[in-house]
Structure formats: C-alpha cells, structure tokens
Design a protein around this motif. Structure first.
Motif, PDB file in Angstrom:
ATOM      1  N   HIS A 197      -6.936  -9.765 -10.416  1.00 58.85           N
ATOM      2  CA  HIS A 197      -6.240  -8.572  -9.894  1.00 58.85           C
ATOM      3  C   HIS A 197      -7.093  -7.881  -8.830  1.00 58.85           C
ATOM      4  CE1 HIS A 197      -3.440  -9.304 -12.995  1.00 58.85           C
ATOM      5  NE2 HIS A 197      -3.980  -8.569 -13.951  1.00 58.85           N
ATOM      6  N   GLN A 198      -8.377  -7.767  -9.124  1.00 57.64           N
ATOM      7  CA  GLN A 198      -9.301  -7.120  -8.189  1.00 57.64           C
ATOM      8  C   GLN A 198      -9.366  -7.905  -6.880  1.00 57.64           C
ATOM      9  OE1 GLN A 198     -13.071  -6.010 -10.034  1.00 57.64           O
ATOM     10  NE2 GLN A 198     -14.134  -6.258  -8.091  1.00 57.64           N
ATOM     11  N   CYS A 199      -9.434  -9.220  -6.978  1.00 57.90           N
ATOM     12  CA  CYS A 199      -9.491 -10.070  -5.780  1.00 57.90           C
ATOM     13  C   CYS A 199      -8.211  -9.964  -4.948  1.00 57.90           C
ATOM     14  CB  CYS A 199      -9.746 -11.522  -6.174  1.00 57.90           C
ATOM     15  SG  CYS A 199     -11.385 -11.829  -6.887  1.00 57.90           S
ATOM     16  N   PHE A 200      -7.079  -9.785  -5.625  1.00 60.69           N
ATOM     17  CA  PHE A 200      -5.788  -9.681  -4.934  1.00 60.69           C
ATOM     18  C   PHE A 200      -5.447  -8.232  -4.577  1.00 60.69           C
ATOM     19  CE2 PHE A 200      -5.081 -13.990  -6.307  1.00 60.69           C
ATOM     20  CZ  PHE A 200      -4.148 -14.500  -5.414  1.00 60.69           C
ATOM     21  N   ASP A 201      -6.296  -7.305  -5.052  1.00 64.02           N
ATOM     22  CA  ASP A 201      -6.065  -5.874  -4.823  1.00 64.02           C
ATOM     23  C   ASP A 201      -4.706  -5.422  -5.362  1.00 64.02           C
ATOM     24  OD1 ASP A 201      -6.705  -3.307  -4.015  1.00 64.02           O
ATOM     25  OD2 ASP A 201      -5.883  -3.574  -1.994  1.00 64.02           O
ATOM     26  N   VAL A 202      -4.443  -5.776  -6.634  1.00 63.65           N
ATOM     27  CA  VAL A 202      -3.217  -5.359  -7.301  1.00 63.65           C
ATOM     28  C   VAL A 202      -3.581  -4.592  -8.583  1.00 63.65           C
ATOM     29  CG1 VAL A 202      -1.811  -7.237  -6.389  1.00 63.65           C
ATOM     30  CG2 VAL A 202      -3.015  -7.562  -8.556  1.00 63.65           C
ATOM     31  N   ASP A 203      -2.646  -3.826  -9.086  1.00 66.06           N
ATOM     32  CA  ASP A 203      -2.883  -2.970 -10.255  1.00 66.06           C
ATOM     33  C   ASP A 203      -1.976  -3.401 -11.406  1.00 66.06           C
ATOM     34  OD1 ASP A 203      -3.449  -0.942 -12.040  1.00 66.06           O
ATOM     35  OD2 ASP A 203      -2.231   0.556 -10.981  1.00 66.06           O
ATOM     36  N   ASN A 204      -2.575  -3.815 -12.519  1.00 69.75           N
ATOM     37  CA  ASN A 204      -1.764  -4.244 -13.664  1.00 69.75           C
ATOM     38  C   ASN A 204      -1.727  -3.193 -14.764  1.00 69.75           C
ATOM     39  OD1 ASN A 204      -4.291  -4.505 -14.983  1.00 69.75           O
ATOM     40  ND2 ASN A 204      -3.494  -6.175 -16.240  1.00 69.75           N
ATOM     41  N   GLU A 205      -2.141  -1.981 -14.459  1.00 66.90           N
ATOM     42  CA  GLU A 205      -2.217  -0.942 -15.487  1.00 66.90           C
ATOM     43  C   GLU A 205      -0.875  -0.691 -16.193  1.00 66.90           C
ATOM     44  OE1 GLU A 205      -4.294   1.512 -17.989  1.00 66.90           O
ATOM     45  OE2 GLU A 205      -5.070   0.139 -16.463  1.00 66.90           O
ATOM     46  N   PRO A 206       0.257  -0.672 -15.476  1.00 67.25           N
ATOM     47  CA  PRO A 206       1.537  -0.477 -16.177  1.00 67.25           C
ATOM     48  C   PRO A 206       1.803  -1.566 -17.223  1.00 67.25           C
ATOM     49  CG  PRO A 206       1.825  -0.089 -13.828  1.00 67.25           C
ATOM     50  CD  PRO A 206       0.442  -0.652 -14.007  1.00 67.25           C
ATOM     51  N   ALA A 207       1.531  -2.830 -16.866  1.00 63.63           N
ATOM     52  CA  ALA A 207       1.741  -3.927 -17.815  1.00 63.63           C
ATOM     53  C   ALA A 207       0.752  -3.826 -18.974  1.00 63.63           C
ATOM     54  CB  ALA A 207       1.587  -5.276 -17.104  1.00 63.63           C
ATOM     55  N   TYR A 208      -0.487  -3.450 -18.665  1.00 68.19           N
ATOM     56  CA  TYR A 208      -1.516  -3.312 -19.705  1.00 68.19           C
ATOM     57  C   TYR A 208      -1.120  -2.248 -20.719  1.00 68.19           C
ATOM     58  CZ  TYR A 208      -6.046  -2.305 -21.856  1.00 68.19           C
ATOM     59  OH  TYR A 208      -7.059  -2.081 -22.755  1.00 68.19           O
ATOM     60  N   GLN A 209      -0.632  -1.121 -20.215  1.00 66.64           N
ATOM     61  CA  GLN A 209      -0.204  -0.036 -21.111  1.00 66.64           C
ATOM     62  C   GLN A 209       1.011  -0.448 -21.940  1.00 66.64           C
ATOM     63  OE1 GLN A 209      -1.809   2.647 -21.913  1.00 66.64           O
ATOM     64  NE2 GLN A 209      -3.423   2.257 -20.413  1.00 66.64           N
ATOM     65  N   ALA A 210       1.935  -1.170 -21.311  1.00 68.79           N
ATOM     66  CA  ALA A 210       3.123  -1.638 -22.027  1.00 68.79           C
ATOM     67  C   ALA A 210       2.730  -2.583 -23.161  1.00 68.79           C
ATOM     68  CB  ALA A 210       4.085  -2.322 -21.059  1.00 68.79           C
ATOM     69  N   GLY A 226       2.904 -12.484 -11.863  1.00 70.54           N
ATOM     70  CA  GLY A 226       3.898 -12.030 -10.897  1.00 70.54           C
ATOM     71  C   GLY A 226       3.297 -11.142  -9.813  1.00 70.54           C
ATOM     72  N   LEU A 227       2.264 -10.380 -10.175  1.00 72.53           N
ATOM     73  CA  LEU A 227       1.594  -9.531  -9.188  1.00 72.53           C
ATOM     74  C   LEU A 227       0.923 -10.374  -8.111  1.00 72.53           C
ATOM     75  CD1 LEU A 227      -0.131  -6.935 -11.585  1.00 72.53           C
ATOM     76  CD2 LEU A 227       1.835  -6.506 -10.096  1.00 72.53           C
ATOM     77  N   TRP A 228       0.328 -11.497  -8.518  1.00 76.80           N
ATOM     78  CA  TRP A 228      -0.356 -12.365  -7.549  1.00 76.80           C
ATOM     79  C   TRP A 228       0.658 -13.053  -6.640  1.00 76.80           C
ATOM     80  CZ3 TRP A 228      -3.022 -15.393 -12.074  1.00 76.80           C
ATOM     81  CH2 TRP A 228      -3.775 -14.487 -12.847  1.00 76.80           C
ATOM     82  N   ILE A 229       1.741 -13.515  -7.255  1.00 85.50           N
ATOM     83  CA  ILE A 229       2.759 -14.230  -6.470  1.00 85.50           C
ATOM     84  C   ILE A 229       3.427 -13.281  -5.480  1.00 85.50           C
ATOM     85  CG2 ILE A 229       4.973 -15.453  -6.622  1.00 85.50           C
ATOM     86  CD1 ILE A 229       4.022 -16.599  -9.308  1.00 85.50           C
ATOM     87  N   ALA A 230       3.613 -12.030  -5.898  1.00 85.24           N
ATOM     88  CA  ALA A 230       4.214 -11.045  -4.998  1.00 85.24           C
ATOM     89  C   ALA A 230       3.311 -10.804  -3.786  1.00 85.24           C
ATOM     90  CB  ALA A 230       4.453  -9.738  -5.741  1.00 85.24           C
ATOM     91  N   LYS A 231       2.006 -10.892  -4.006  1.00 88.70           N
ATOM     92  CA  LYS A 231       1.038 -10.669  -2.927  1.00 88.70           C
ATOM     93  C   LYS A 231       0.889 -11.916  -2.052  1.00 88.70           C
ATOM     94  CE  LYS A 231      -1.715  -7.387  -1.430  1.00 88.70           C
ATOM     95  NZ  LYS A 231      -2.867  -6.767  -2.097  1.00 88.70           N
ATOM     96  N   LYS A 232       0.971 -13.096  -2.685  1.00 87.39           N
ATOM     97  CA  LYS A 232       0.817 -14.364  -1.954  1.00 87.39           C
ATOM     98  C   LYS A 232       1.725 -15.409  -2.600  1.00 87.39           C
ATOM     99  CE  LYS A 232      -2.818 -17.290   0.074  1.00 87.39           C
ATOM    100  NZ  LYS A 232      -2.158 -18.598  -0.050  1.00 87.39           N
ATOM    101  N   PRO A 233       2.973 -15.502  -2.159  1.00 89.68           N
ATOM    102  CA  PRO A 233       3.977 -16.364  -2.809  1.00 89.68           C
ATOM    103  C   PRO A 233       3.573 -17.831  -2.973  1.00 89.68           C
ATOM    104  CG  PRO A 233       5.027 -14.901  -1.240  1.00 89.68           C
ATOM    105  CD  PRO A 233       3.548 -14.738  -1.045  1.00 89.68           C
ATOM    106  N   LYS A 272     -10.976 -20.947  -7.601  1.00 90.24           N
ATOM    107  CA  LYS A 272     -12.091 -20.694  -6.682  1.00 90.24           C
ATOM    108  C   LYS A 272     -12.599 -19.257  -6.793  1.00 90.24           C
ATOM    109  CE  LYS A 272     -13.481 -21.681  -1.918  1.00 90.24           C
ATOM    110  NZ  LYS A 272     -13.038 -22.114  -0.577  1.00 90.24           N
ATOM    111  N   LEU A 273     -11.714 -18.339  -7.136  1.00 91.13           N
ATOM    112  CA  LEU A 273     -12.105 -16.926  -7.249  1.00 91.13           C
ATOM    113  C   LEU A 273     -13.181 -16.724  -8.315  1.00 91.13           C
ATOM    114  CD1 LEU A 273      -8.584 -15.202  -7.113  1.00 91.13           C
ATOM    115  CD2 LEU A 273     -10.253 -15.413  -5.250  1.00 91.13           C
ATOM    116  N   PHE A 274     -13.165 -17.584  -9.334  1.00 86.38           N
ATOM    117  CA  PHE A 274     -14.100 -17.392 -10.448  1.00 86.38           C
ATOM    118  C   PHE A 274     -15.535 -17.801 -10.103  1.00 86.38           C
ATOM    119  CE2 PHE A 274      -9.989 -17.937 -12.823  1.00 86.38           C
ATOM    120  CZ  PHE A 274      -9.888 -16.598 -13.167  1.00 86.38           C
ATOM    121  N   GLN A 275     -15.719 -18.454  -8.970  1.00 88.14           N
ATOM    122  CA  GLN A 275     -17.073 -18.829  -8.558  1.00 88.14           C
ATOM    123  C   GLN A 275     -17.932 -17.604  -8.283  1.00 88.14           C
ATOM    124  OE1 GLN A 275     -16.600 -21.530  -5.237  1.00 88.14           O
ATOM    125  NE2 GLN A 275     -15.646 -23.112  -6.495  1.00 88.14           N
ATOM    126  N   ASP A 276     -17.294 -16.492  -7.947  1.00 88.40           N
ATOM    127  CA  ASP A 276     -18.021 -15.247  -7.655  1.00 88.40           C
ATOM    128  C   ASP A 276     -17.906 -14.222  -8.780  1.00 88.40           C
ATOM    129  OD1 ASP A 276     -18.818 -16.139  -5.075  1.00 88.40           O
ATOM    130  OD2 ASP A 276     -16.828 -15.653  -4.308  1.00 88.40           O
TER     131      ASP A 276
END
Length: 218
Positions: free
Chosen positions: A26-39, A56-63, A72-76
């Motif tokens: 989420h941080q890498c994609f700059d998206v916020d999952n707080e609503p789903a987390y609270q739900a 779905g948040l990632w796909i919405a940002k990059k289909p 690859k994101l996990f390498q960092d």
C-alpha cells in the motif's frame, strides 16, 4: 540433549519492521486501506474480502500490475536485524525454522530464500496466466487460528508441540502459542500477546530470542 526441533516465526512485525507486508505494498502504491482495515476489525468483512479490497486498491492504481512487480517491491522491505545469525544458529543446533504469516507469500518466500528458513505458509495473491492480478487472494493462513498451520508443520517435520517454539507479536499469534511448548512475544503490540507467551522479548534484533531457545536446550 536438544529440547526443541522446530521454531515457527510470524513474519510481519517479527521478521519485518512493518505492521504488515500488505501495508508495505500500500505504501509503495501510495494507497490507503484504512477503511477496509477498520471494516475487518469491526467484523463487517471476512479475511477474503479484506484481501480482495486491498488488492483492488493496487489494481485501481495500476490496472496491469503483475505479481512479479509486487514481488520486486519486497526487495526493499525493511527487515529486523539478526535474521541471518538466528537462522544459522538454529540450523547449527539441528532446529528447523518456518514462517507462519497472514502476510503475502512473495514476501515470505523472499525471506525464506535469503536467510535459509526451511518452509513457510502465507497468503497468496491470485494471478491470471499472464501474471496480472485477478483481484482475488487465496487464504492459506487463517488469522483466526494460525495454530492450524503450526500443527501442519509439527506433523510435516515429525516433531511434537512440546518440542516446538512459536514467536509472534500480536493477538493473532496467540493460537500459535497455544500449540507449542514455548512461546515468545517479540515486540508485542498488546498485553494479551505478552500475557499469553512464555517469554517477552523487546528488541531491535531477533537474535535475542536465541537466549531463551538455546538456554532451554541445554
């Protein structure tokens, strides 16, 4: 005589410096999952729906995002200190090590391969034949009972609960604790976790758990 045969590590918050590997993406994609987390925390959605909303948040940002791009994101991804020393020391003492996590399997696989863990169980992100994400996740580790996965590894490696150690940091790890002879709350996020554990370790180096595992081994 060796007292333990197997150590089961939680990943997020224990082997990583993150709340979760999901949050790292989420941080890498700059998206916020707080609503789903609270739900999810409020019991409004189950874990499968929680994964669906996160992906779905990632796909919405990059289909056209692919699983290779996610991996690859996990390498960092920031990791706790001392993992190499810990696994090498356990291995030298004939003790197997596995990861049991509600995090993402690609993150667990990377840590397993880099440091020499024997096995892992973590949730999978479903993909199409071309590697793009379907939008679904596969629930491998049910956060309501991670003890199921611990029992699987105990059976797989031919040992017993009494000869197994579990290490976790939150209340979802308590079912792991209940299925092992010794449990360690590592940087626990709540008192329920530390209350349920045999020992509590607060440290920026996972190798500090060795004092307890190997001391009891003597």
């Amino acid at each position: 005589m060796q007292k333990y045969d197997l150590v089961c590590f939680d990943m997020d918050g224990v082997l990583t410096k993150l709340r979760s590997s999901w949050c790292w993406v989420h941080q890498c994609f700059d998206v916020d999952n707080e609503p789903a987390y609270q739900a999810y925390c409020n019991g409004e959605i189950d874990e499968s729906e929680f994964m669906r909303r996160d992906i779905g948040l990632w796909i919405a940002k990059k289909p056209d995002v692919t699983i290779d791009e996610i991996a690859k994101l996990f390498q960092d991804m920031p990791l706790i200190g001392g993992i190499q020393e810990t696994i090498a020391c356990l291995k030298a003492n004939g003790i197997r090590s596995v990861i049991v996590s509600g995090g993402i399997d690609k993150a667990a696989l990377l840590i397993k391969n880099e440091f020499g863990f024997d096995d892992f169980a973590a949730d999978e992100i479903c993909t199409n034949p071309d590697g793009t994400l379907t939008g679904e996740g596969s629930l491998v580790v049910d956060l309501r009972d991670k003890g199921i996965n611990v029992r699987h590894f105990i059976e797989k490696y031919g040992t017993t609960p009494e000869r197994t150690v579990s290490i976790g940091n939150s209340y979802t790890d308590i079912p792991m604790f209940k299925n092992t002879g010794m449990s360690i709350a590592f940087n626990p996020t709540d008192h329920y976790t530390s209350d349920a554990a045999t020992y509590t370790v607060v440290s920026d180096n996972i190798a500090d758990v060795l004092d307890y595992i190997l001391e009891e081994d003597k």
